[in-house]
Scaffold this motif. Structure first.
Motif, PDB file in Angstrom:
ATOM      1  N   ASN A  24       0.864  -1.184   0.000  1.00  0.00           N
ATOM      2  CA  ASN A  24       0.000   0.000   0.000  1.00  0.00           C
ATOM      3  C   ASN A  24       0.900   1.234   0.000  1.00  0.00           C
ATOM      4  OD1 ASN A  24      -1.618   2.209   0.699  1.00  0.00           O
ATOM      5  ND2 ASN A  24      -3.017   0.948   1.898  1.00  0.00           N
ATOM      6  N   ARG A  25       1.114   1.773  -1.181  1.00  0.00           N
ATOM      7  CA  ARG A  25       2.093   2.860  -1.293  1.00  0.00           C
ATOM      8  C   ARG A  25       1.571   4.174  -0.718  1.00  0.00           C
ATOM      9  NH1 ARG A  25       6.155   1.456  -6.293  1.00  0.00           N
ATOM     10  NH2 ARG A  25       5.854  -0.807  -6.179  1.00  0.00           N
ATOM     11  N   THR A  26       0.282   4.369  -0.751  1.00  0.00           N
ATOM     12  CA  THR A  26      -0.251   5.585  -0.122  1.00  0.00           C
ATOM     13  C   THR A  26       0.108   5.610   1.350  1.00  0.00           C
ATOM     14  OG1 THR A  26      -2.091   5.666  -1.690  1.00  0.00           O
ATOM     15  CG2 THR A  26      -2.338   6.903   0.366  1.00  0.00           C
ATOM     16  N   PHE A  27      -0.134   4.492   2.035  1.00  0.00           N
ATOM     17  CA  PHE A  27       0.228   4.405   3.449  1.00  0.00           C
ATOM     18  C   PHE A  27       1.744   4.479   3.626  1.00  0.00           C
ATOM     19  CE2 PHE A  27       1.657   1.946   7.118  1.00  0.00           C
ATOM     20  CZ  PHE A  27       0.966   2.588   8.143  1.00  0.00           C
ATOM     21  N   PHE A  28       2.472   3.746   2.776  1.00  0.00           N
ATOM     22  CA  PHE A  28       3.936   3.718   2.900  1.00  0.00           C
ATOM     23  C   PHE A  28       4.517   5.124   2.842  1.00  0.00           C
ATOM     24  CE2 PHE A  28       8.169   3.742   1.108  1.00  0.00           C
ATOM     25  CZ  PHE A  28       8.827   2.794   1.861  1.00  0.00           C
ATOM     26  N   PHE A  29       4.149   5.879   1.810  1.00  0.00           N
ATOM     27  CA  PHE A  29       4.753   7.208   1.657  1.00  0.00           C
ATOM     28  C   PHE A  29       4.265   8.177   2.730  1.00  0.00           C
ATOM     29  CE2 PHE A  29       5.618   5.638  -2.684  1.00  0.00           C
ATOM     30  CZ  PHE A  29       6.973   5.932  -2.737  1.00  0.00           C
ATOM     31  N   SER A  30       3.020   8.094   3.103  1.00  0.00           N
ATOM     32  CA  SER A  30       2.507   8.973   4.138  1.00  0.00           C
ATOM     33  C   SER A  30       3.230   8.743   5.460  1.00  0.00           C
ATOM     34  CB  SER A  30       1.000   8.747   4.309  1.00  0.00           C
ATOM     35  OG  SER A  30       0.500   9.514   5.378  1.00  0.00           O
ATOM     36  N   HIS A  31       3.400   7.480   5.817  1.00  0.00           N
ATOM     37  CA  HIS A  31       4.037   7.164   7.096  1.00  0.00           C
ATOM     38  C   HIS A  31       5.539   7.427   7.036  1.00  0.00           C
ATOM     39  CE1 HIS A  31       3.951   5.593  11.076  1.00  0.00           C
ATOM     40  NE2 HIS A  31       4.686   4.531  10.801  1.00  0.00           N
ATOM     41  N   ALA A  32       6.184   7.028   5.928  1.00  0.00           N
ATOM     42  CA  ALA A  32       7.625   7.251   5.799  1.00  0.00           C
ATOM     43  C   ALA A  32       7.968   8.731   5.846  1.00  0.00           C
ATOM     44  CB  ALA A  32       8.133   6.637   4.498  1.00  0.00           C
ATOM     45  N   ARG A  33       7.128   9.542   5.232  1.00  0.00           N
ATOM     46  CA  ARG A  33       7.359  10.989   5.240  1.00  0.00           C
ATOM     47  C   ARG A  33       7.465  11.514   6.672  1.00  0.00           C
ATOM     48  NH1 ARG A  33       3.304  12.095   2.477  1.00  0.00           N
ATOM     49  NH2 ARG A  33       4.349  12.168   0.444  1.00  0.00           N
ATOM     50  N   GLU A  34       6.641  10.982   7.548  1.00  0.00           N
ATOM     51  CA  GLU A  34       6.614  11.485   8.921  1.00  0.00           C
ATOM     52  C   GLU A  34       7.702  10.883   9.801  1.00  0.00           C
ATOM     53  OE1 GLU A  34       4.807  14.058   9.673  1.00  0.00           O
ATOM     54  OE2 GLU A  34       4.060  13.970   7.606  1.00  0.00           O
ATOM     55  N   VAL A  35       7.954   9.575   9.671  1.00  0.00           N
ATOM     56  CA  VAL A  35       8.854   8.928  10.634  1.00  0.00           C
ATOM     57  C   VAL A  35      10.306   8.894  10.174  1.00  0.00           C
ATOM     58  CG1 VAL A  35       6.994   7.524  11.577  1.00  0.00           C
ATOM     59  CG2 VAL A  35       8.440   6.565   9.771  1.00  0.00           C
ATOM     60  N   LEU A  36      10.559   9.153   8.879  1.00  0.00           N
ATOM     61  CA  LEU A  36      11.932   9.053   8.377  1.00  0.00           C
ATOM     62  C   LEU A  36      12.420  10.287   7.634  1.00  0.00           C
ATOM     63  CD1 LEU A  36      11.475   5.399   7.309  1.00  0.00           C
ATOM     64  CD2 LEU A  36      13.546   6.132   8.498  1.00  0.00           C
ATOM     65  N   PHE A  37      11.522  11.068   7.062  1.00  0.00           N
ATOM     66  CA  PHE A  37      11.935  12.148   6.176  1.00  0.00           C
ATOM     67  C   PHE A  37      11.503  13.525   6.685  1.00  0.00           C
ATOM     68  CE2 PHE A  37      11.969   8.334   3.555  1.00  0.00           C
ATOM     69  CZ  PHE A  37      13.173   8.456   2.882  1.00  0.00           C
ATOM     70  N   THR A  38      11.360  13.657   7.977  1.00  0.00           N
ATOM     71  CA  THR A  38      11.067  14.941   8.645  1.00  0.00           C
ATOM     72  C   THR A  38       9.921  15.708   7.996  1.00  0.00           C
ATOM     73  OG1 THR A  38      12.775  16.176   7.395  1.00  0.00           O
ATOM     74  CG2 THR A  38      13.466  15.127   9.454  1.00  0.00           C
ATOM     75  N   GLY A  39       8.919  14.974   7.528  1.00  0.00           N
ATOM     76  CA  GLY A  39       7.714  15.617   7.030  1.00  0.00           C
ATOM     77  C   GLY A  39       7.709  15.976   5.565  1.00  0.00           C
ATOM     78  N   ARG A  40       8.834  15.772   4.866  1.00  0.00           N
ATOM     79  CA  ARG A  40       8.888  16.147   3.450  1.00  0.00           C
ATOM     80  C   ARG A  40       9.632  15.081   2.657  1.00  0.00           C
ATOM     81  NH1 ARG A  40      10.934  22.091   2.209  1.00  0.00           N
ATOM     82  NH2 ARG A  40      10.142  21.400   0.183  1.00  0.00           N
ATOM     83  N   LEU A  41       9.123  14.786   1.473  1.00  0.00           N
ATOM     84  CA  LEU A  41       9.793  13.900   0.529  1.00  0.00           C
ATOM     85  C   LEU A  41       9.935  14.631  -0.802  1.00  0.00           C
ATOM     86  CD1 LEU A  41       8.052  10.452   1.099  1.00  0.00           C
ATOM     87  CD2 LEU A  41      10.525  10.812   1.049  1.00  0.00           C
ATOM     88  N   SER A  42      11.145  14.683  -1.340  1.00  0.00           N
ATOM     89  CA  SER A  42      11.329  15.267  -2.663  1.00  0.00           C
ATOM     90  C   SER A  42      10.856  14.270  -3.717  1.00  0.00           C
ATOM     91  CB  SER A  42      12.808  15.588  -2.893  1.00  0.00           C
ATOM     92  OG  SER A  42      13.552  14.385  -3.024  1.00  0.00           O
ATOM     93  N   GLN A  43      10.641  14.764  -4.926  1.00  0.00           N
ATOM     94  CA  GLN A  43      10.252  13.856  -6.008  1.00  0.00           C
ATOM     95  C   GLN A  43      11.340  12.832  -6.277  1.00  0.00           C
ATOM     96  OE1 GLN A  43       7.113  13.839  -7.496  1.00  0.00           O
ATOM     97  NE2 GLN A  43       7.919  11.832  -8.084  1.00  0.00           N
ATOM     98  N   ALA A  44      12.605  13.239  -6.155  1.00  0.00           N
ATOM     99  CA  ALA A  44      13.705  12.299  -6.374  1.00  0.00           C
ATOM    100  C   ALA A  44      13.673  11.178  -5.330  1.00  0.00           C
ATOM    101  CB  ALA A  44      15.040  13.025  -6.332  1.00  0.00           C
ATOM    102  N   GLN A  45      13.380  11.504  -4.085  1.00  0.00           N
ATOM    103  CA  GLN A  45      13.280  10.477  -3.047  1.00  0.00           C
ATOM    104  C   GLN A  45      12.100   9.540  -3.322  1.00  0.00           C
ATOM    105  OE1 GLN A  45      13.185  13.330   0.168  1.00  0.00           O
ATOM    106  NE2 GLN A  45      15.113  12.530   1.018  1.00  0.00           N
ATOM    107  N   VAL A  46      10.976  10.101  -3.730  1.00  0.00           N
ATOM    108  CA  VAL A  46       9.813   9.274  -4.081  1.00  0.00           C
ATOM    109  C   VAL A  46      10.170   8.338  -5.234  1.00  0.00           C
ATOM    110  CG1 VAL A  46       7.480   9.320  -5.039  1.00  0.00           C
ATOM    111  CG2 VAL A  46       8.112  10.911  -3.219  1.00  0.00           C
ATOM    112  N   ASN A  47      10.826   8.877  -6.261  1.00  0.00           N
ATOM    113  CA  ASN A  47      11.200   8.049  -7.409  1.00  0.00           C
ATOM    114  C   ASN A  47      12.134   6.921  -6.986  1.00  0.00           C
ATOM    115  OD1 ASN A  47       9.712   9.788  -9.003  1.00  0.00           O
ATOM    116  ND2 ASN A  47      11.487  10.893  -9.808  1.00  0.00           N
ATOM    117  N   GLY A  48      13.107   7.257  -6.147  1.00  0.00           N
ATOM    118  CA  GLY A  48      14.049   6.243  -5.692  1.00  0.00           C
ATOM    119  C   GLY A  48      13.364   5.147  -4.894  1.00  0.00           C
ATOM    120  N   LEU A  49      12.478   5.530  -3.998  1.00  0.00           N
ATOM    121  CA  LEU A  49      11.735   4.550  -3.211  1.00  0.00           C
ATOM    122  C   LEU A  49      10.847   3.687  -4.100  1.00  0.00           C
ATOM    123  CD1 LEU A  49      10.889   6.823  -0.189  1.00  0.00           C
ATOM    124  CD2 LEU A  49      12.099   4.630  -0.016  1.00  0.00           C
ATOM    125  N   ASN A  50      10.228   4.292  -5.110  1.00  0.00           N
ATOM    126  CA  ASN A  50       9.388   3.504  -6.014  1.00  0.00           C
ATOM    127  C   ASN A  50      10.203   2.480  -6.798  1.00  0.00           C
ATOM    128  OD1 ASN A  50       6.580   4.130  -5.750  1.00  0.00           O
ATOM    129  ND2 ASN A  50       6.964   6.157  -6.633  1.00  0.00           N
TER     130      ASN A  50
END
Length: 206
Positions: A3-29
């Motif tokens: 569930n990528r919606t949950f994954f990115f929402s939660h990762a943004r908060e617990v690992l990426f200090t509230g923000r994810l760049s597009q490059a980070q999203v692309n890399g994670l995908n």
């Protein structure tokens, strides 16, 4: 499927200090795509620890990167002609050739180093990674870099240690899993990252 919606929402908060760049999203995908294609039947803790490894080794970018440093640094660290005796001995033990320090410095999600490791991964994926600098740079291609990360950690191709030694049924050792890559270097911090990534993994219901 994860569930990528949950994954990115939660990762943004617990690992990426509230923000994810597009490059980070692309890399994670890219990493999640590679996992789902080739490793989805395996333990989710393997995925979490591999993501934590990339998080650390790429300085949180989640993109395959060159090791920091220039030609002089790579020569000192990885070449049999290094002026540092301990590093020269290590390079000879790894069967490095003169000039290999610059050619086979760290690349990718896991900082793949040494000619022998590039050759091993080249054989694993039936691709030339060792004939030239241009060939070695293929380890920076996002899809291939993701496959190298997972296969190397799952099959013990980096140090002889593999994920199943640390995560298997009730066995769970987030700290010592670092030995898959590099002794216990930064093991405590990476263990924390791994647990946080594990908390991000959920699955769609359809």
């Amino acid at each position: 499927m994860i569930n990528r919606t949950f994954f990115f929402s939660h990762a943004r908060e617990v690992l990426f200090t509230g923000r994810l760049s597009q490059a980070q999203v692309n890399g994670l995908n890219h990493l999640l795509d590679a996992w789902e294609r080739e490793h989805a039947a395996q333990d989710d803790r393997w995925l979490a620890y591999a993501l934590a490894t990339s998080f650390h080794e790429t300085a949180f970018t989640m993109q395959p990167v060159h090791e920091r440093g220039g030609a002089a640094w790579f020569h000192r660290m990885y070449d049999p002609d290094s002026p540092l005796p301990a590093r020269a001995r290590l390079a000879r033990a790894m069967k490095a050739r003169p000039g290999d320090g610059v050619l086979f410095h760290g690349r990718g999600h896991v900082q793949l180093t040494w000619r022998c490791n590039y050759e091993t991964m080249g054989r694993a994926f039936d691709i030339d990674l060792s004939s030239s600098a241009e060939a070695a740079d293929r380890a920076l291609q996002p899809a291939l870099a993701a496959r190298i990360l997972f296969k190397g950690m799952a099959d013990g191709l980096f140090t002889g240690r593999r994920l199943s030694q640390y995560f298997d049924g009730p066995k769970e050792d987030w700290k010592n899993a670092r030995r898959i890559i590099n002794g216990l270097d930064c093991a405590e911090a990476i263990a924390v990252y791994g647990r946080k990534f594990y908390s991000c993994i959920s699955y769609t219901t359809s």
